[in-house]
Enzyme design. Structure first.
Site, PDB file in Angstrom:
ATOM      1  N   GLN A 107       0.830  -1.211   0.000  1.00  0.00           N
ATOM      2  CA  GLN A 107       0.000   0.000   0.000  1.00  0.00           C
ATOM      3  C   GLN A 107       0.866   1.263   0.000  1.00  0.00           C
ATOM      4  O   GLN A 107       0.521   2.268  -0.616  1.00  0.00           O
ATOM      5  CB  GLN A 107      -0.904  -0.014   1.245  1.00  0.00           C
ATOM      6  CG  GLN A 107      -2.012   1.019   1.236  1.00  0.00           C
ATOM      7  CD  GLN A 107      -3.215   0.580   0.419  1.00  0.00           C
ATOM      8  OE1 GLN A 107      -3.653  -0.558   0.518  1.00  0.00           O
ATOM      9  NE2 GLN A 107      -3.743   1.471  -0.390  1.00  0.00           N
ATOM     10  N   LYS A 110       1.930   1.814  -3.517  1.00  0.00           N
ATOM     11  CA  LYS A 110       0.739   2.124  -4.319  1.00  0.00           C
ATOM     12  C   LYS A 110       0.302   3.563  -4.090  1.00  0.00           C
ATOM     13  O   LYS A 110       0.046   4.314  -5.028  1.00  0.00           O
ATOM     14  CB  LYS A 110      -0.389   1.166  -3.899  1.00  0.00           C
ATOM     15  CG  LYS A 110      -1.671   1.334  -4.663  1.00  0.00           C
ATOM     16  CD  LYS A 110      -2.794   0.506  -4.073  1.00  0.00           C
ATOM     17  CE  LYS A 110      -2.384  -0.937  -3.838  1.00  0.00           C
ATOM     18  NZ  LYS A 110      -3.516  -1.794  -3.502  1.00  0.00           N
ATOM     19  N   LYS A 122      -2.704  -0.676   6.737  1.00  0.00           N
ATOM     20  CA  LYS A 122      -3.706  -1.713   6.441  1.00  0.00           C
ATOM     21  C   LYS A 122      -4.168  -2.283   7.775  1.00  0.00           C
ATOM     22  O   LYS A 122      -3.419  -2.293   8.748  1.00  0.00           O
ATOM     23  CB  LYS A 122      -3.084  -2.830   5.595  1.00  0.00           C
ATOM     24  CG  LYS A 122      -4.090  -3.659   4.846  1.00  0.00           C
ATOM     25  CD  LYS A 122      -4.459  -3.059   3.510  1.00  0.00           C
ATOM     26  CE  LYS A 122      -5.622  -3.788   2.872  1.00  0.00           C
ATOM     27  NZ  LYS A 122      -5.895  -3.334   1.516  1.00  0.00           N
ATOM     28  N   ASP A 162     -11.930  -3.398   2.174  1.00  0.00           N
ATOM     29  CA  ASP A 162     -11.107  -4.397   1.473  1.00  0.00           C
ATOM     30  C   ASP A 162     -11.955  -5.674   1.485  1.00  0.00           C
ATOM     31  O   ASP A 162     -13.183  -5.606   1.663  1.00  0.00           O
ATOM     32  CB  ASP A 162      -9.742  -4.583   2.172  1.00  0.00           C
ATOM     33  CG  ASP A 162      -8.766  -5.409   1.337  1.00  0.00           C
ATOM     34  OD1 ASP A 162      -8.250  -4.883   0.337  1.00  0.00           O
ATOM     35  OD2 ASP A 162      -8.525  -6.584   1.661  1.00  0.00           O
ATOM     36  N   ASN A 236     -16.311  -6.490  -4.910  1.00  0.00           N
ATOM     37  CA  ASN A 236     -16.278  -5.110  -5.384  1.00  0.00           C
ATOM     38  C   ASN A 236     -15.400  -4.946  -6.626  1.00  0.00           C
ATOM     39  O   ASN A 236     -15.823  -4.369  -7.635  1.00  0.00           O
ATOM     40  CB  ASN A 236     -15.783  -4.207  -4.238  1.00  0.00           C
ATOM     41  CG  ASN A 236     -15.558  -2.794  -4.704  1.00  0.00           C
ATOM     42  OD1 ASN A 236     -14.526  -2.464  -5.267  1.00  0.00           O
ATOM     43  ND2 ASN A 236     -16.545  -1.940  -4.508  1.00  0.00           N
TER      44      ASN A 236
END
Ligand code: NDP
Length: 449
Positions: A107, A110, A122, A162, A236
């Site tokens: 992350q 990213k 996270k 998530d 999702n």
């Protein structure tokens, strides 16, 4: 370089997903460290692999039978060099510290790639929402937030969804956090449109993934039009990837859940996708029901994420793994390459095993790592934060335009960084290098903290 891995393996034993994520980055950034000794002198990698803070806590709650249940909650606050910690919350029985450390590490890079001021984090729990009533999920979320609330804040740490955490769970957690803090301050993203959420946040990860694929194909003077696509997952990311593939004239033919996958040779169209959304988001059923309803589809059961003879063995032009980490192994990669796949776009985080990724990179096909191609979700979370700070809303069109622009910039940055360090056309190396340099330079500027 192997010293870093040794340190990680010694300090974090029994965390293979974290080791895998670190190893990939370490290999990519070696030429950067060789060229710029300052990164070694400042011990950047050694600092990056150690979370700034790792919180683990008890989550006790009452189920519908008034039985006490106990789960474990976590938040990994990995790196705040570029902004407040930002990253999703996962509720799944497989969650433990190692999975969250790998996700928080990924992350960080990213978020750097999005160009927005966000650090990496996270969190999650081994709680399994499957089969739980709405009231049980609410009580769990409230107990989880009773502890997490003291560690987060809209300038400190802003969680999102998530796996296992969608609109329902974000709503319950936001309500609890608001009550505890007595502030309506946008401390979670992925909120409902109308109470602080951004238009397009729900769609953003899947749409962004497909925009990224479009960018990769455009380099080869190609497009998604008429491309047969295999997609895994039905949550999702998968739902909105399928939606955008249809929108751009492609033909998605598969979708899956943790029990199995469906193969619809006629293609999943908008009506069939509506059925999937209702099945998964409202009725919380199994994907097998798709094949019961549509005779054009077959259903194949899979065991515990085992994809052998599974959907990756179906001939197609493009593959989009959108379920979970390490869902696509060595044999799957060999099959995909052997079948002439043109592109693999990661929607999930680290869905390819290290061996699979190696095969795919060697084959030279278009291959984007999740930290680049699924960054549209967190980018739009960043856009939600901006709207919350300003106290206003932007239209779906405006957010979508920003998303497209961000995905296209990430794509270009990956290509440029890869080329600059001798990895031409390697998006994995490019994403790692571009993200690393941004975070590393900020860490150096901020001193040894
Ligand atoms: P969801 O919970 O909405 O959906 C997950 C899907 O993957 C479900 O279909 C689920 O099946 C399936 N799945 C989960 N675990 C396994 C497993 N062990 N084996 C096989 N199938 C499995 O999650 P998301 O769509 O949000 O997330 C999917 C991936 O995308 C994750 O890797 C996540 O980290 C990543 N991601 C998500 C973002 C977001 O904005 N939501 C942003 C960036 C990355 P079942 O229904 O049976 O549980």
């Amino acid at each position: 370089m192997s010293e870093i891995l040794e340190i990680v393996k010694n300090q974090s034993p029994g965390e293979p997903e974290f080791h895998q994520a670190v190893e990939e980055v370490v290999e990519s950034v070696k030429p950067v460290l060789d060229k710029h000794p300052k990164y070694r002198n400042h011990k950047i990698l050694e600092r990056m692999v150690e979370p700034e803070r790792l919180i683990s806590f008890r989550v006790a709650w009452l189920d519908d039978n008034q039985e006490i249940q106990v789960n474990r909650g976590y938040r990994v606050q990995m790196n705040s060099a570029l902004g407040p910690y930002k990253g999703g919350i996962r509720f799944h029985p497989s969650v433990y510290g190692g999975v969250l450390k790998f996700l928080a590490f990924e992350q960080t890079f990213k978020n750097a790639l999005t160009g927005l001021p966000m650090g990496g984090g996270k969190g999650g729990s081994d709680f399994n929402p499957k089969g739980r009533s709405d009231t049980e999920v609410m009580r769990f979320c409230q107990s989880f937030m009773a502890e997490l609330a003291r560690h987060i804040g809209n300038r400190t740490d802003i969680p999102a969804g998530d796996i296992g955490v969608g609109g329902r769970e974000i709503g319950f957690m936001f309500g609890a956090q608001k009550k505890i803090s007595n502030q309506f301050a946008g401390v979670l993203t992925g909120k409902g449109v109308g109470w602080g959420g951004s238009m397009m946040r729900t769609e953003a990860t899947g749409y962004g993934l497909v925009y990224f694929a479009q960018n990769m194909l455009a380099v080869k003077k190609n497009s998604l039009k008429d491309k047969v696509c295999i997609v895994s997952g039905s949550g999702n990311v998968a739902q909105h990837a399928v939606e955008k593939i249809i929108d751009l004239g492609g033909k998605p033919i598969t979708i899956s859940d943790s029990s199995g996958f469906i193969h619809d040779e006629q293609g999943i169209d908008a009506d069939k996708l509506s059925f999937i959304k209702d099945l998964k988001n409202n009725r919380r059923g199994r994907i097998k029901e798709y094949a019961d309803k549509y005779s054009s589809a077959s259903y194949t059961e899979t065991k515990n994420g085992d994809t052998e003879n599974g959907l990756w063995h179906i001939k197609a032009d493009c593959a989009f793994p959108c379920a979970t980490q390490n869902e696509l192994g060595k044999k799957d990669a060999e099959k995909l390459v052997g079948n002439g796949i043109k592109l693999i776009g990661e929607g999930a985080n680290m869905p390819l095993t290290a061996e699979a990724a190696e095969i795919v990179i060697k084959s030279g096909i278009l291959y984007s790592p999740g930290k680049a191609s699924n960054a549209g979700g967190v980018a739009t979370s960043g856009i939600e934060m901006m709207q919350n700070y300003m106290g206003s809303y932007w239209s779906a069109k405006e957010v979508d335009e920003r998303l497209k622009k961000i995905m296209s910039e990430i794509h270009q940055n990956c290509l440029d960084a890869a080329e600059a360090y001798g990895f031409k056309d390697n998006y994995v190396a490019g994403a790692n290098i571009a993200g690393f340099i941004k975070v590393a330079d900020a860490m150096i500027a901020q001193g040894v903290v």
